[in-house]
Scaffold this motif. Structure first.
Motif, PDB file in Angstrom:
ATOM      1  N   TYR A 182     -35.574   9.623  22.371  1.00 26.70           N
ATOM      2  CA  TYR A 182     -36.075  10.988  22.557  1.00 26.70           C
ATOM      3  C   TYR A 182     -37.357  11.250  21.755  1.00 26.70           C
ATOM      4  O   TYR A 182     -37.625  12.353  21.312  1.00 26.70           O
ATOM      5  CB  TYR A 182     -34.992  12.013  22.217  1.00 26.70           C
ATOM      6  N   PHE A 183     -38.091  10.201  21.535  1.00 24.44           N
ATOM      7  CA  PHE A 183     -39.405  10.354  20.892  1.00 24.44           C
ATOM      8  C   PHE A 183     -40.411   9.579  21.713  1.00 24.44           C
ATOM      9  O   PHE A 183     -40.249   8.384  21.944  1.00 24.44           O
ATOM     10  CB  PHE A 183     -39.361   9.817  19.461  1.00 24.44           C
ATOM     11  N   GLN A 202     -48.689  10.398  16.031  1.00 26.77           N
ATOM     12  CA  GLN A 202     -47.605  11.365  15.797  1.00 26.77           C
ATOM     13  C   GLN A 202     -46.691  10.903  14.649  1.00 26.77           C
ATOM     14  O   GLN A 202     -46.204  11.721  13.883  1.00 26.77           O
ATOM     15  CB  GLN A 202     -46.768  11.574  17.060  1.00 26.77           C
ATOM     16  N   GLY A 230     -43.847   9.965  21.099  1.00 25.98           N
ATOM     17  CA  GLY A 230     -45.142  10.023  20.421  1.00 25.98           C
ATOM     18  C   GLY A 230     -45.654   8.621  20.160  1.00 25.98           C
ATOM     19  O   GLY A 230     -44.921   7.645  20.256  1.00 25.98           O
ATOM     20  N   TYR A 283     -48.096  25.916  12.395  1.00 26.82           N
ATOM     21  CA  TYR A 283     -48.913  25.078  13.267  1.00 26.82           C
ATOM     22  C   TYR A 283     -48.257  24.854  14.634  1.00 26.82           C
ATOM     23  O   TYR A 283     -48.899  25.004  15.669  1.00 26.82           O
ATOM     24  CB  TYR A 283     -49.186  23.729  12.596  1.00 26.82           C
ATOM     25  N   ARG A 328     -35.312  20.833  14.935  1.00 27.67           N
ATOM     26  CA  ARG A 328     -35.731  19.453  15.245  1.00 27.67           C
ATOM     27  C   ARG A 328     -36.884  19.007  14.351  1.00 27.67           C
ATOM     28  O   ARG A 328     -36.958  17.851  13.934  1.00 27.67           O
ATOM     29  CB  ARG A 328     -36.137  19.381  16.721  1.00 27.67           C
ATOM     30  N   PRO A 337     -52.964  16.248  15.625  1.00 30.84           N
ATOM     31  CA  PRO A 337     -52.368  16.086  16.962  1.00 30.84           C
ATOM     32  C   PRO A 337     -51.791  17.407  17.462  1.00 30.84           C
ATOM     33  O   PRO A 337     -51.263  18.188  16.665  1.00 30.84           O
ATOM     34  CB  PRO A 337     -51.233  15.082  16.725  1.00 30.84           C
ATOM     35  N   LYS A 338     -51.895  17.629  18.760  1.00 26.89           N
ATOM     36  CA  LYS A 338     -51.453  18.919  19.300  1.00 26.89           C
ATOM     37  C   LYS A 338     -49.950  18.974  19.547  1.00 26.89           C
ATOM     38  O   LYS A 338     -49.355  20.027  19.662  1.00 26.89           O
ATOM     39  CB  LYS A 338     -52.180  19.235  20.621  1.00 26.89           C
ATOM     40  N   ASN A 339     -49.319  17.815  19.698  1.00 20.22           N
ATOM     41  CA  ASN A 339     -47.859  17.848  19.861  1.00 20.22           C
ATOM     42  C   ASN A 339     -47.235  16.792  18.975  1.00 20.22           C
ATOM     43  O   ASN A 339     -47.920  15.935  18.427  1.00 20.22           O
ATOM     44  CB  ASN A 339     -47.463  17.643  21.328  1.00 20.22           C
ATOM     45  N   ASN A 340     -45.920  16.882  18.829  1.00 14.36           N
ATOM     46  CA  ASN A 340     -45.289  15.944  17.899  1.00 14.36           C
ATOM     47  C   ASN A 340     -44.434  14.864  18.580  1.00 14.36           C
ATOM     48  O   ASN A 340     -43.729  14.129  17.916  1.00 14.36           O
ATOM     49  CB  ASN A 340     -44.487  16.686  16.829  1.00 14.36           C
ATOM     50  N   GLY A 341     -44.515  14.790  19.882  1.00 16.45           N
ATOM     51  CA  GLY A 341     -43.878  13.660  20.585  1.00 16.45           C
ATOM     52  C   GLY A 341     -42.378  13.735  20.773  1.00 16.45           C
ATOM     53  O   GLY A 341     -41.771  12.789  21.262  1.00 16.45           O
ATOM     54  N   PHE A 342     -41.763  14.859  20.396  1.00 17.91           N
ATOM     55  CA  PHE A 342     -40.303  14.959  20.544  1.00 17.91           C
ATOM     56  C   PHE A 342     -39.910  15.256  21.991  1.00 17.91           C
ATOM     57  O   PHE A 342     -40.540  16.067  22.661  1.00 17.91           O
ATOM     58  CB  PHE A 342     -39.737  16.067  19.652  1.00 17.91           C
ATOM     59  N   LYS A 343     -38.839  14.611  22.421  1.00 19.30           N
ATOM     60  CA  LYS A 343     -38.296  14.840  23.773  1.00 19.30           C
ATOM     61  C   LYS A 343     -36.857  15.284  23.655  1.00 19.30           C
ATOM     62  O   LYS A 343     -36.229  15.105  22.619  1.00 19.30           O
ATOM     63  CB  LYS A 343     -38.280  13.502  24.527  1.00 19.30           C
TER      64      LYS A 343
END
Lengths: 184, 164
Positions: free
Chosen positions: A113-114, A120, A116, A142, A37, B34-40
């Protein structure tokens, strides 16, 4: 987790192959999903590539000789499948691989499905400015917390080379984010 | 200054202090990202992966067992062969001394070449070629009418075609 050697020998035997393969998919589906992904960004493409990756693993498991760890071998297949997918998409649309990535980032905002926000999206843009291999190294170190030793086996690069690539990648990304702060 | 003060019995990895600053600054830079990348993902997605993979594998296996001969396969082989021939030509230009056998070109290499998107054939190209020279009738009766019908019912999505 079932011992790797036993799992591999079950995967290579006709009798236990299917059961062993179910265990393998269960164990690795999430990790490989997130790995793919981060390369292709879109869920549907990731789903296709993940399935193709497992099918390739299933069809080629007899060729796995145990020279590397099983999960290293699977990550390599997933990475190759993802990069091949991007190249293929670029060729079909007659654009560069960079343009394919740019397009994928532009589509994030409308992607269900985003979830952010702008930071981001900026991060994805920053990652996309890196050469392909640095992108992989950055994402795997990371976000996926691989050790340099694991990365070295998957990407077939020396630990020293990986460390310096990762440092450069983090530096470039922070610089990019800083210089684009006003866009947030 | 006494060098070994406080170090009795303790040791550090080699070069630990040499690159300490570098590692520290890297950590500081990382902390700003950023700690996460926002993907779901869709709900329950991971519960369905195994079944999807197995149904695809079984589909491939069934197709293999039925030895379904695609009407277009000949053409694809021609394409593959011409690509292989080009590859051999290029290869032989640069390696005049080596002999090269076409049989050594593995089908998997050609498959990979096509899979990577190096050739794209759209349906227009195919139909134009077929109408020019290809006869689509199956000369030898490889399949019984019954099995053909079964295959069509199972594999063709547009059922309106079947009515004809």
């Amino acid at each position: 987790m079932i011992e790797e050697k036993l799992l591999v020998s079950n995967l290579q035997s006709d009798k236990d192959k299917e059961n062993a393969f179910r265990i393998l998919v269960k164990e690795y589906k999430e990790r490989l999903y997130w790995h793919i992904r981060k390369i292709v960004l879109n869920h549907d493409d990731t789903d296709d590539i993940l399935q193709n990756t497992f099918i390739k693993i299933f069809r080629n498991i007899d060729k796995f000789k145990g020279d590397s760890k099983l999960y290293t071998w699977m990550y390599r297949i997933a990475t190759n499948e993802s990069i091949t997918f991007l190249n293929k998409k670029a060729k079909i649309n007659n654009v560069t691989i960079e343009e394919v990535q740019e397009n994928a980032i532009n589509n994030l905002e409308s992607d269900v499905y985003f979830e952010g926000d702008k930071i981001q999206i900026q991060l994805q843009k920053a990652i996309a400015t890196l050469p392909q291999k640095q992108q992989l190294i950055f994402n795997m170190k990371y976000f996926e917390n691989h050790t340099y030793e694991q990365l070295s086996e998957i990407l077939e690069t020396s630990v020293g080379g990986l460390k310096s690539s990762y440092h450069i990648a983090v530096k470039k990304i922070t610089t990019y984010l800083k210089s684009n702060e006003d866009l947030l | 200054m006494k060098e070994d003060k406080n170090t009795e019995g303790f040791n550090t990895p080699q070069n630990y202090f040499d690159d300490f600053e570098e590692r520290l600054f890297l950590k500081i830079s990382e902390d700003k990202l950023p700690k996460n990348n926002g993907f779901k993902i869709p709900d329950n997605y991971f519960n369905e992966v195994e079944d999807k993979v197995f149904s695809k594998i079984n589909q491939v296996e069934t197709n293999k067992e039925n030895i379904v001969i695609s009407l277009f396969s000949k053409k694809t082989i021609y394409y593959a062969a011409s690509i292989a021939a080009c590859a051999i030509l290029v290869f032989s230009l640069f390696n005049n001394n080596d002999s090269f056998d076409i049989n050594e070109v593995q089908v998997s290499v050609i498959e990979e070449f096509i899979e990577e998107g190096n050739i794209t054939i759209d349906s227009y190209d195919l139909t134009s070629m077929l109408s020019e020279e290809e006869d689509l009738t199956l000369e030898n009766e490889l399949f019984s009418e019954e099995s053909l019908e079964k295959y069509l019912f199972e594999n063709i999505e547009n059922t309106s075609l079947l009515i004809e």
